[in-house]
Design a protein around this motif. Sequence first.
Motif, short mmCIF file in Angstrom:
data_model
loop_
_atom_site.label_atom_id
_atom_site.label_comp_id
_atom_site.label_asym_id
_atom_site.label_seq_id
_atom_site.Cartn_x
_atom_site.Cartn_y
_atom_site.Cartn_z
N ALA A 186 -7.40 -7.37 -4.21
CA ALA A 186 -8.19 -8.68 -3.57
C ALA A 186 -7.25 -9.27 -2.65
O ALA A 186 -7.96 -9.85 -2.05
CB ALA A 186 -8.05 -9.55 -5.17
N HIS A 187 -5.99 -9.11 -2.55
CA HIS A 187 -5.34 -10.04 -1.55
C HIS A 187 -5.40 -9.38 -0.25
O HIS A 187 -5.75 -9.72 0.87
CB HIS A 187 -3.97 -10.13 -1.88
CG HIS A 187 -3.58 -11.18 -3.01
ND1 HIS A 187 -3.58 -11.28 -4.17
CD2 HIS A 187 -3.11 -12.57 -2.63
CE1 HIS A 187 -3.35 -12.51 -4.73
NE2 HIS A 187 -3.00 -13.31 -3.78
N MET A 188 -5.55 -7.90 -0.26
CA MET A 188 -5.74 -7.03 0.80
C MET A 188 -7.00 -7.30 1.57
O MET A 188 -7.14 -7.35 2.68
CB MET A 188 -5.62 -5.66 0.58
CG MET A 188 -4.07 -5.27 0.26
SD MET A 188 -2.95 -5.23 1.90
CE MET A 188 -3.76 -3.83 2.72
N LEU A 193 -7.60 -9.60 10.69
CA LEU A 193 -6.59 -9.49 11.97
C LEU A 193 -6.29 -11.08 12.45
O LEU A 193 -5.40 -10.86 13.18
CB LEU A 193 -7.45 -8.98 13.05
CG LEU A 193 -6.68 -8.33 14.47
CD1 LEU A 193 -5.47 -7.55 13.99
CD2 LEU A 193 -7.55 -7.58 15.55
N ASN A 194 -7.04 -11.96 12.11
CA ASN A 194 -6.79 -13.26 12.71
C ASN A 194 -5.88 -13.82 11.70
O ASN A 194 -5.33 -15.14 12.01
CB ASN A 194 -8.28 -14.00 12.74
CG ASN A 194 -8.90 -13.47 13.81
OD1 ASN A 194 -8.51 -12.87 14.82
ND2 ASN A 194 -10.38 -13.53 13.50
N ASP A 195 -5.91 -13.27 10.63
CA ASP A 195 -4.72 -13.98 9.57
C ASP A 195 -3.78 -12.95 8.84
O ASP A 195 -4.11 -12.48 7.92
CB ASP A 195 -5.75 -14.67 8.61
CG ASP A 195 -4.42 -15.58 7.75
OD1 ASP A 195 -3.30 -15.81 7.94
OD2 ASP A 195 -5.04 -15.85 6.50
N LEU A 196 -3.00 -12.58 9.60
CA LEU A 196 -1.81 -11.41 9.19
C LEU A 196 -0.83 -12.05 8.32
O LEU A 196 0.17 -11.39 8.14
CB LEU A 196 -1.34 -10.54 10.23
CG LEU A 196 -2.46 -9.56 10.69
CD1 LEU A 196 -2.04 -8.77 12.04
CD2 LEU A 196 -2.97 -8.69 9.80
N ARG A 199 0.73 -12.72 2.62
CA ARG A 199 1.45 -11.84 1.61
C ARG A 199 1.11 -11.73 0.28
O ARG A 199 0.51 -12.37 -0.20
CB ARG A 199 2.87 -12.00 1.70
CG ARG A 199 3.47 -12.24 3.19
CD ARG A 199 3.62 -11.00 3.80
NE ARG A 199 4.22 -10.87 5.19
CZ ARG A 199 3.60 -11.13 6.23
NH1 ARG A 199 2.13 -11.07 6.28
NH2 ARG A 199 4.01 -11.30 7.51
N MET A 200 1.22 -10.44 -0.15
CA MET A 200 0.56 -10.17 -1.60
C MET A 200 1.95 -10.58 -2.62
O MET A 200 3.01 -10.34 -2.34
CB MET A 200 0.45 -8.78 -1.71
CG MET A 200 -0.75 -8.18 -0.76
SD MET A 200 -1.16 -6.52 -0.95
CE MET A 200 0.23 -6.21 0.12
N LEU A 212 5.41 -0.61 -3.98
CA LEU A 212 4.58 -0.51 -3.20
C LEU A 212 3.95 -1.77 -2.52
O LEU A 212 3.93 -1.77 -1.33
CB LEU A 212 3.12 0.31 -3.94
CG LEU A 212 1.88 0.15 -3.08
CD1 LEU A 212 1.97 0.95 -1.93
CD2 LEU A 212 0.81 0.34 -4.10
N VAL A 213 3.98 -2.87 -3.42
CA VAL A 213 3.77 -4.15 -2.89
C VAL A 213 4.74 -4.36 -1.77
O VAL A 213 4.68 -5.17 -0.65
CB VAL A 213 3.52 -5.20 -4.19
CG1 VAL A 213 3.53 -6.58 -3.30
CG2 VAL A 213 2.42 -4.62 -4.82
N ARG A 214 6.13 -4.36 -2.37
CA ARG A 214 7.01 -4.85 -1.21
C ARG A 214 7.08 -4.04 0.07
O ARG A 214 6.91 -4.70 1.29
CB ARG A 214 8.58 -4.64 -1.74
CG ARG A 214 8.94 -5.51 -2.95
CD ARG A 214 10.34 -4.98 -3.43
NE ARG A 214 10.71 -5.97 -4.57
CZ ARG A 214 10.66 -5.27 -6.01
NH1 ARG A 214 10.26 -4.07 -5.87
NH2 ARG A 214 10.92 -6.01 -7.00
N THR A 215 6.61 -2.71 0.08
CA THR A 215 6.45 -1.92 1.20
C THR A 215 5.15 -2.29 2.09
O THR A 215 5.28 -2.87 3.19
CB THR A 215 6.28 -0.45 0.94
OG1 THR A 215 7.42 0.10 0.34
CG2 THR A 215 6.24 0.27 2.30
N ALA A 216 4.19 -2.61 1.45
CA ALA A 216 3.09 -3.10 1.89
C ALA A 216 3.40 -4.86 2.59
O ALA A 216 2.96 -4.92 3.84
CB ALA A 216 1.84 -3.61 1.21
#
Length: 476
Positions: A186-188, A193-196, A199-200, A212-216
Amino acid sequence: MIRYPRSIRGRSTVATSLLALAILAVLGITGCLAIRYALGEHVYVQAEHEAGEWTTVARTTPPGALRDPLPVFAEINLVQIVDSHGAVLAASPDAHGLPALSQVRPAPDDPVQRLSDGRHMVVAIRSGPTPDAPIVLAGLAVPMLLRGHHLELLLGALALLLTACAGAITWVAIGRALRPVEAVRAHMAQITLNDLSRRMPIPPGEDEIADLVRTANHTLARLDEAVAQQRRFAATTSHELRNPIAGLRAQLEDALEHPEDTDARQTLRTALNTTDRLDAIIGDLLAQARLRADSPHELVNLNELIAQETNRTNATHTHDDTGGHDGSRPGVPVRFRADGDVWVCGSSIQLIRALANLVGNARRHAATGVDITLTATGGQAVIAVTDDGPGIAPGDRQRVFERFTRLDDGRRLDSGGSGLGLAITRDIAAGHRGTLTLEDSPTGARFVLRIPQLDPHDDGADHDPDLARTTEEART
């Protein structure tokens, strides 16, 4: 055509349920056979023992003298003594009034037989070898659970119930395990691109999903920084290109509108210089863009590489009275000194480009010469390029590495430069896991390029696994 669930939760539940059903089916069949065998064996053994005790009585007692009903005190409650015509001579209380439990008469050579008609489990024993010898029947009524397929149906229902429980537990457990994954999805979905900068949320714990979340998040941070750099680079590039193009356009328009007040030769010469500057900027931009692409790495002997480039530079500029394309002045020698062979793992083309940028910059500002030294210190190859020019003020030592930054002295000595040479060189250093710095020097400017040193006979795995892998790829 069978359609399997698309979700991991559904597939895991189906797989677990099928596995549980298969295991329970095997256990059920095995258990059913074991129960029937164990119970039957127990009943037949007890019945055979009970019938054996009444065999002597049946053989030695006349038919009219048999006690009726027969006293029975064991768990075998059905006992009958039957004559040769199948008539019941005597029976236990539970078997009294019942017809003979079986019409089978064991042969003299096989006096003991185990019988079952689905309702009773009976042992028949012949009391003697004569044809008219009585038969003793002893047994039990088959329990209702063992009649027909009641036991199989019960075990099957129990297997289905346990399978459903296993599927439900798997469904709930996988759902809880994948709940953080759904939150990540849902967060991804909200990241564009306009709002990078989003963070999850990191779920609690140190499991694989949290990793996985930390790596993402780290990947998003790097992507955010890369996009920000590209935007700044694009803005700066458009600004730097717009200025010379606008100036060139103004000069050409003025020459067309006022030809009588314009020196055509001077206008063309100015336009040519502007074109050269644009060509230099575009060439450096393409060179910097190519640094992002993969380039083959190999074992490089810096001593040989720098010596060859130094000789080539000195030979080229000795016979070129107009100076080099990099704006360096003719007649400025380049001196090289090395302590010995120093090996690194990298791209020869990129290292030559970095060295050419540093030497060209030093020759533009040098008064009498440029010195290059190569040493190995602390596991690093250290290349120092020093000139004897006016040097760079401490306040400008970081600015010179920025894209399109050109100090006043640089503009004066090389009006056609792009201001990207040092930025490209620093990118090359970073691509080789190294650094490029501007250090203090008694005279002039001293640029120091540091790259991890490599022993050609040692893969460096004890110090840097990534470098060892890159080295192995270069060797192969």
